[in-house]
Design an enzyme around this catalytic site. Structure first.
Site, PDB file in Angstrom:
ATOM      1  N   LYS A  29       0.831  -1.206   0.000  1.00 38.88           N
ATOM      2  CA  LYS A  29       0.000   0.000   0.000  1.00 38.88           C
ATOM      3  C   LYS A  29       0.866   1.257   0.000  1.00 38.88           C
ATOM      4  O   LYS A  29       0.644   2.176  -0.801  1.00 38.88           O
ATOM      5  CB  LYS A  29      -0.927  -0.018   1.206  1.00 38.88           C
ATOM      6  CG  LYS A  29      -1.940   1.106   1.231  1.00 38.88           C
ATOM      7  CD  LYS A  29      -2.920   0.923   2.401  1.00 38.88           C
ATOM      8  CE  LYS A  29      -3.747  -0.314   2.239  1.00 38.88           C
ATOM      9  NZ  LYS A  29      -4.723  -0.518   3.324  1.00 38.88           N
ATOM     10  N   ARG A 100      -3.691   2.970   8.536  1.00 36.11           N
ATOM     11  CA  ARG A 100      -3.986   1.693   7.885  1.00 36.11           C
ATOM     12  C   ARG A 100      -2.740   0.813   7.852  1.00 36.11           C
ATOM     13  O   ARG A 100      -1.614   1.287   7.800  1.00 36.11           O
ATOM     14  CB  ARG A 100      -4.450   1.913   6.432  1.00 36.11           C
ATOM     15  CG  ARG A 100      -5.668   2.804   6.268  1.00 36.11           C
ATOM     16  CD  ARG A 100      -5.876   3.112   4.791  1.00 36.11           C
ATOM     17  NE  ARG A 100      -6.937   4.090   4.562  1.00 36.11           N
ATOM     18  CZ  ARG A 100      -8.154   3.788   4.131  1.00 36.11           C
ATOM     19  NH1 ARG A 100      -8.480   2.539   3.900  1.00 36.11           N
ATOM     20  NH2 ARG A 100      -9.055   4.731   3.931  1.00 36.11           N
ATOM     21  N   GLY A 109      -8.389  -6.971   4.609  1.00 34.14           N
ATOM     22  CA  GLY A 109      -9.232  -7.118   5.778  1.00 34.14           C
ATOM     23  C   GLY A 109      -8.623  -7.877   6.933  1.00 34.14           C
ATOM     24  O   GLY A 109      -9.253  -8.015   7.988  1.00 34.14           O
ATOM     25  N   MET A 111      -5.807  -7.160   8.677  1.00 37.89           N
ATOM     26  CA  MET A 111      -5.242  -6.305   9.712  1.00 37.89           C
ATOM     27  C   MET A 111      -6.143  -5.088   9.901  1.00 37.89           C
ATOM     28  O   MET A 111      -7.221  -5.014   9.320  1.00 37.89           O
ATOM     29  CB  MET A 111      -3.808  -5.931   9.354  1.00 37.89           C
ATOM     30  CG  MET A 111      -2.862  -7.131   9.413  1.00 37.89           C
ATOM     31  SD  MET A 111      -1.184  -6.729   8.896  1.00 37.89           S
ATOM     32  CE  MET A 111      -1.391  -6.496   7.139  1.00 37.89           C
ATOM     33  N   ARG A 373      -3.606  -1.500  -6.005  1.00 32.86           N
ATOM     34  CA  ARG A 373      -2.822  -2.721  -5.764  1.00 32.86           C
ATOM     35  C   ARG A 373      -3.188  -3.730  -6.850  1.00 32.86           C
ATOM     36  O   ARG A 373      -4.237  -3.624  -7.479  1.00 32.86           O
ATOM     37  CB  ARG A 373      -3.115  -3.311  -4.388  1.00 32.86           C
ATOM     38  CG  ARG A 373      -4.573  -3.706  -4.179  1.00 32.86           C
ATOM     39  CD  ARG A 373      -4.835  -4.121  -2.757  1.00 32.86           C
ATOM     40  NE  ARG A 373      -6.265  -4.359  -2.516  1.00 32.86           N
ATOM     41  CZ  ARG A 373      -6.799  -4.551  -1.322  1.00 32.86           C
ATOM     42  NH1 ARG A 373      -6.045  -4.533  -0.241  1.00 32.86           N
ATOM     43  NH2 ARG A 373      -8.092  -4.762  -1.187  1.00 32.86           N
ATOM     44  N   HIS A 491     -16.183  -8.004   1.815  1.00 33.06           N
ATOM     45  CA  HIS A 491     -15.152  -8.856   2.390  1.00 33.06           C
ATOM     46  C   HIS A 491     -15.271 -10.287   1.885  1.00 33.06           C
ATOM     47  O   HIS A 491     -14.299 -10.907   1.462  1.00 33.06           O
ATOM     48  CB  HIS A 491     -15.251  -8.823   3.921  1.00 33.06           C
ATOM     49  CG  HIS A 491     -14.330  -9.807   4.591  1.00 33.06           C
ATOM     50  ND1 HIS A 491     -14.727 -11.085   4.925  1.00 33.06           N
ATOM     51  CD2 HIS A 491     -13.032  -9.706   4.958  1.00 33.06           C
ATOM     52  CE1 HIS A 491     -13.708 -11.722   5.475  1.00 33.06           C
ATOM     53  NE2 HIS A 491     -12.673 -10.903   5.508  1.00 33.06           N
ATOM     54  N   SER A 799      14.236 -42.608  -8.741  1.00 31.34           N
ATOM     55  CA  SER A 799      13.047 -41.786  -8.474  1.00 31.34           C
ATOM     56  C   SER A 799      13.001 -41.551  -6.971  1.00 31.34           C
ATOM     57  O   SER A 799      12.992 -42.507  -6.191  1.00 31.34           O
ATOM     58  CB  SER A 799      11.772 -42.497  -8.933  1.00 31.34           C
ATOM     59  OG  SER A 799      10.644 -41.670  -8.682  1.00 31.34           O
ATOM     60  N   CYS A 866       8.725 -38.802  -7.192  1.00 25.96           N
ATOM     61  CA  CYS A 866       7.338 -39.271  -7.270  1.00 25.96           C
ATOM     62  C   CYS A 866       6.589 -39.110  -5.947  1.00 25.96           C
ATOM     63  O   CYS A 866       5.474 -39.593  -5.812  1.00 25.96           O
ATOM     64  CB  CYS A 866       7.279 -40.725  -7.723  1.00 25.96           C
ATOM     65  SG  CYS A 866       8.146 -41.880  -6.645  1.00 25.96           S
ATOM     66  N   TYR A 886      12.384 -35.125 -14.244  1.00 25.19           N
ATOM     67  CA  TYR A 886      10.923 -35.042 -14.203  1.00 25.19           C
ATOM     68  C   TYR A 886      10.441 -35.015 -12.768  1.00 25.19           C
ATOM     69  O   TYR A 886      11.155 -35.391 -11.827  1.00 25.19           O
ATOM     70  CB  TYR A 886      10.280 -36.209 -14.964  1.00 25.19           C
ATOM     71  CG  TYR A 886      10.428 -37.574 -14.301  1.00 25.19           C
ATOM     72  CD1 TYR A 886       9.529 -38.004 -13.325  1.00 25.19           C
ATOM     73  CD2 TYR A 886      11.453 -38.442 -14.668  1.00 25.19           C
ATOM     74  CE1 TYR A 886       9.658 -39.245 -12.718  1.00 25.19           C
ATOM     75  CE2 TYR A 886      11.592 -39.681 -14.074  1.00 25.19           C
ATOM     76  CZ  TYR A 886      10.691 -40.088 -13.095  1.00 25.19           C
ATOM     77  OH  TYR A 886      10.825 -41.321 -12.496  1.00 25.19           O
TER      78      TYR A 886
END
Length: 908
Positions: A29, A100, A109, A111, A373, A491, A799, A866, A886
């Site tokens: 902010k 704020r 919302g 804080m 934002r 909210h 693996s 895996c 992978y």
């Protein structure tokens, strides 16, 4: 600033010390307020207290932090006074402030905020005279006392069922006056409310409401710092992987007022649709209101654009005439100011090159921008915005891929309501489509009880009049959220979109009675536990539980996946045990099967009886007889997998779990098994006792079973090779990989490899044909990682079974760690659950070591993972850096892993 280390940074028209690049220091902010000033956008002047000050506050305490920032805050207030032409604490023409929070990651919302700070009994009279509006002044004072009493002084409802104590007082005064709405209260009523609020605070808290503006300011700054560690902020950080160490900045800013009459307003807007991603400027506003009125959902907001207003009216079933009369858009009501707002939103989106969430106030015909934002959005909107901005030339391919949070693809992968079910369904209410998706669940009215129900495995829909940040835990476990009040920027809507939760807001026909635990729509009463279904894409609410169907994976989603495949290096395979799972995995873009858990096949139908027959056998002959029954079943399963994954590798792991998992441990189950096997219950009990192990995950399992009972390995190997030849004969291109689990020494691997190769030779000789195959092992014990060079001389692939590797390295069981891990995470002893995201420094070091050792003796060795970490984006990034070939994960996480792999490649 004179401080040796700067903690306060000012922003305004004459001087701005911050910028968007200082997000970590100033929070999102504060950094964006400074950036708007640099862009020449009209912003109320102010200053930001840095996140470093919050760290001092958290680590060294209140007094240490205030001592560091005191002089700089005084200078910051003086700067705002000069910019705005008013004095803080002046009773005749007071400068009022907002205080704020603002962390580097958006936490809407979670804080605290305090508005209208600086008012007292003298200043309110001066404000009334200066504004020429007594009602406005006392309304501002009423709001300030109410907000400060709640946020800073801690006056809360005694029980969850209780109403807000301030709202109870307001309702009493409205009842005395015979009015329904807050806006119908006059200045005298509001003055009475202030007096009653102060008396309530004195009675409940035991101290007076502070009248000195500087005392008010220091109290508010402390409260915002403290709110970084309130319960809802901690929960939000846990849900969104935001480190506790970041802290929050505090933004102190001059107040501007949207409640100064009909030429004033306040609102929230989005440069694109946060629900769908459509390139459409949209938002909500209220005339003669303050910002919290819009997000609280207490009043029905109006739409910013005329197109948005018309869409809203259709959903709310409001006629066009009524819409124009009662809910005109800002574009219709104040066209000049709308044009200014449109210019600002275009400037900001073009500058930040992302969808923006804006807050604005119009004070007596002048537009002020309060915040911008990067906006919260649904997964579907995230994908569409990224791909449209790419096509529009605003961003490049790498940026488009990085704009989508991999886990948010879940929003697009799960089912939607079945079209046939919808034809028969009964719509009981309509609201605003706040967050898309389909959800069915049982009605629950309290957030903490939603948690309890969810922990019992029940699907719940959280139903509220309107939600508040305190409801976060319940919202996070609910399948869907329904509110009677609130708009698209309330909210509930914002948080639900951020979570990817289905949400319908502002269903005006819904009347919620929290004490009775009922929801009434017309003449129909729905009680706690009744089933309802929500369509967050249309805003419709249905009675009962509706069937679902698969989601559509083409369009922008398909384009994003193609882009991810273009940039990624890691292949993404799937963990799949059945042909049906393999088909799903291939549909989601899997490039093979990285793990087929053969034991899962044993639990289907009557197969478990053959396994139990093997377990009960007294000798090898008896075991072979039972295994002969399993052979054709396994062969058929493997053939189906090879067919489904034709042309792609299929990695089949030999039997891994200990045998005790295949027998019942309760007396009733043992009785049934005895009857099925034709033996005495005593025989079953004796065998169960023989199989019992103190720690079965470290016991007789994996390759140890195959070494003790080589006939098991023989049967499974024969099933693989025969299935491979059958599948190839039917046209499939077979790439078989056989994986030996849980080896700790090369001798264990060699013992099993000898059995497998012997069976292969027999099958190939019998059939007069052969196939190529790979024979490798799972690296899931720490010793296997330490001696990976020795094992790699024999094994053709590795693996990593990171689930077991994590258990054995960290010394605790994932089945039992739930009793203490949550507390560890709350206390910051671990930043992440190591079973969800790999412990890179410990377990990860073993992975890197094993990769290096394996490739030192076999440079072309295939290396994958895996465990469940294969579908975790942070873990995928680590595996990319570690040089794996992978990752393999559950089918529904394959697209997530594909995107994460691309992002890892871009990050380098």
């Amino acid at each position: 600033m004179s401080s040796a280390h700067q903690y306060v940074y000012v922003f305004g028209s004459s001087r701005t010390e911050g910028s968007a690049a200082m997000k970590n220091l100033l929070g999102g902010k504060g950094a964006n307020l400074a950036e708007m000033c640099r862009l020449g956008i009209t912003v109320p002047s102010g200053f930001t207290i840095s996140t470093e000050a919050c760290t001092v506050f958290t680590e060294q305490g209140r007094d240490a932090a205030l001592a560091l920032i005191r002089d700089e805050v005084l200078q910051g207030v003086a700067f705002v006074e000069q910019e705005m032409g008013k004095r803080f604490g002046n009773a005749d023409d007071p400068l009022l402030l907002s205080v704020r929070s603002g962390a580097r990651a958006s936490m809407p919302g979670m804080m605290d905020t305090i508005l209208n700070l600086g008012l007292n009994d003298e200043a309110v009279e001066g404000l009334a005279r200066k504004a020429g509006n007594e009602r406005f002044a006392w309304d501002s004072y009423r709001r300030f006392v109410q907000m400060y009493g709640d946020v800073v002084m801690g006056l809360k409802p005694a029980k969850k069922e209780d109403h807000d104590p301030f709202e109870v007082v307001i309702d009493m005064v409205k009842a005395q006056r015979g009015v329904q709405l807050d806006t119908e209260l006059d200045a005298a009523d509001l003055k009475e409310l202030v007096a009653r609020f102060k008396a309530l605070i004195r009675a409940r808290i035991g101290r007076d409401f502070p009248t000195d503006p500087w005392d008010q300011l220091w109290g508010a700054i402390v409260a915002v710092f403290e709110s970084w560690n309130n319960d809802r902020a901690r929960v939000y950080r846990e849900l969104n992987d935001i480190p506790q160490s970041w802290g929050t900045a505090v933004n102190v800013q001059a107040m501007v007022f949207g409640n100064l009459g009909d030429s004033s307003a306040t609102g929230v807007a989005f440069t694109r649709d946060a629900g769908t991603g459509e390139d459409l400027f949209n938002g909500e506003f209220l005339v003669n209101a303050q910002g919290e009125d819009v997000v609280a959902g207490i009043r029905t907001p109006q739409q910013v654009s005329t197109l948005g207003s018309q869409r809203w009216a259709r959903l709310a079933q409001v006629s066009e005439d009524e819409r124009r009369a009662r809910y005109p858009s800002l574009e219709e009501l104040m066209p000049g100011l709308y044009a200014e707002l449109l210019h600002a939103e275009t400037t900001l989106e073009n500058h930040f090159k992302d969808m923006q969430d804006l807050e604005f106030t119009i004070q007596e015909g002048k537009l002020w921008m309060l915040q911008t934002r990067n906006g919260k959005r649904t997964g579907a909107a995230m994908v569409r915005i990224a791909m449209e901005m790419l096509r529009q030339g605003m961003i490049d391919e790498a940026t488009a891929l990085q704009r989508v949070v991999p886990d948010r693809l879940n929003d697009l992968l799960h089912p939607v309501f079945d079209t046939h079910a919808l034809r028969e369904a009964m719509v009981i209410a309509r609201g605003l489509p706040a967050s898309p998706g389909a959800a069915s669940g049982q009605i629950v009215f309290f957030a903490d009880e939603a948690e309890d129900w969810a922990q019992r495995g029940l699907a719940v829909v959280l139903v509220r009049q309107e939600t508040s940040p305190e409801d976060l835990r319940g919202m996070s476990v609910a399948k869907g959220i329904l509110t009677a009040r609130g708009g698209m920027t309330s909210h509930a809507a914002v948080v639900a979109r951020g979570m990817g939760k289905c949400c319908v807001c502002g269903a005006g026909a819904v009347h919620v009675d929290m004490k009775a635990r009922t929801m009434t729509i017309g003449d129909q009463v729905y009680a706690e536990g009744d089933w309802i279904s929500l369509d967050g894409s249309t805003g419709e609410v249905y009675a009962g539980r509706l069937a679902t169907q698969d989601a559509e994976l083409s369009g922008d989603f398909g384009a994003l996946m193609a882009l991810a495949d273009k940039h990624r290096r890691l292949e993404v395979r799937a963990n799949a045990d059945t042909p049906e799972e393999a088909v799903i995995a291939r549909r989601f873009g899997a490039t093979g099967i990285g793990l087929c858990r053969t034991e899962h096949m044993f639990f289907e139908g009557d197969r478990i009886n053959a396994v139990r027959e093997m377990i009960l056998a007294d000798d090898e002959a008896g075991r072979r007889k039972a295994l002969a029954k399993l052979l054709p079943m396994q062969r058929g399963d493997f053939e189906g997998l090879f067919a489904a994954m034709t042309g792609l590798p299929v990695t089949i792991r030999l039997l891994d779990p200990p045998l005790h998992e295949f027998v019942p441990h309760d007396e009733a189950g043992q009785q049934v098994m005895a009857q099925q096997m034709g033996v005495s219950p005593g025989r079953i009990r004796m065998r169960v006792d023989e199989l019992r192990e103190a720690n079965p995950m470290l016991g007789h399992r994996g390759c140890r079973l195959g070494i003790t009972f080589p006939e098991i390995t023989e049967m499974q190997a024969r099933a693989v090779f025969e299935a491979a030849l059958e599948a190839r004969a039917k046209g499939a291109v077979v790439k078989a990989e056989i994986m030996v689990p849980l080896v700790g020494t090369v001798r264990e691997f060699n013992a099993q490899a000898a059995v497998i190769r012997k069976v292969a030779a027999e099958v190939f000789a019998q059939r007069g044909e052969s196939i190529d195959y790979l024979l490798g092992t799972m690296i899931e014990t720490p010793r296997a990682a330490l001696v990976a060079d020795s094992i790699g001389r024999q094994a053709e692939f590795f693996s990593f079974g990171t689930n077991d590797l994590t258990q054995m390295t960290m010394g605790f069981s994932r089945d039992d760690a739930g009793s203490f891990l949550p507390d560890y995470l709350k206390r910051g002893l671990y930043e992440h659950d190591p079973f969800r995201s790999i412990d890179q420094k410990g377990v990860g070091a073993l992975v890197e070591m094993a990769v290096a050792k394996g490739r030192s003796v076999r440079p072309d060795i295939e290396v994958g993972v895996c465990g469940e970490h294969g579908g975790d984006p942070a873990s995928v990034a680590f595996f990319h850096r570690a040089g794996l070939d992978y990752v393999s994960c559950s089918p529904f996480r394959v697209p997530i892993a594909r995107l994460a792999a691309a992002q890892a490649a871009i990050a380098g």
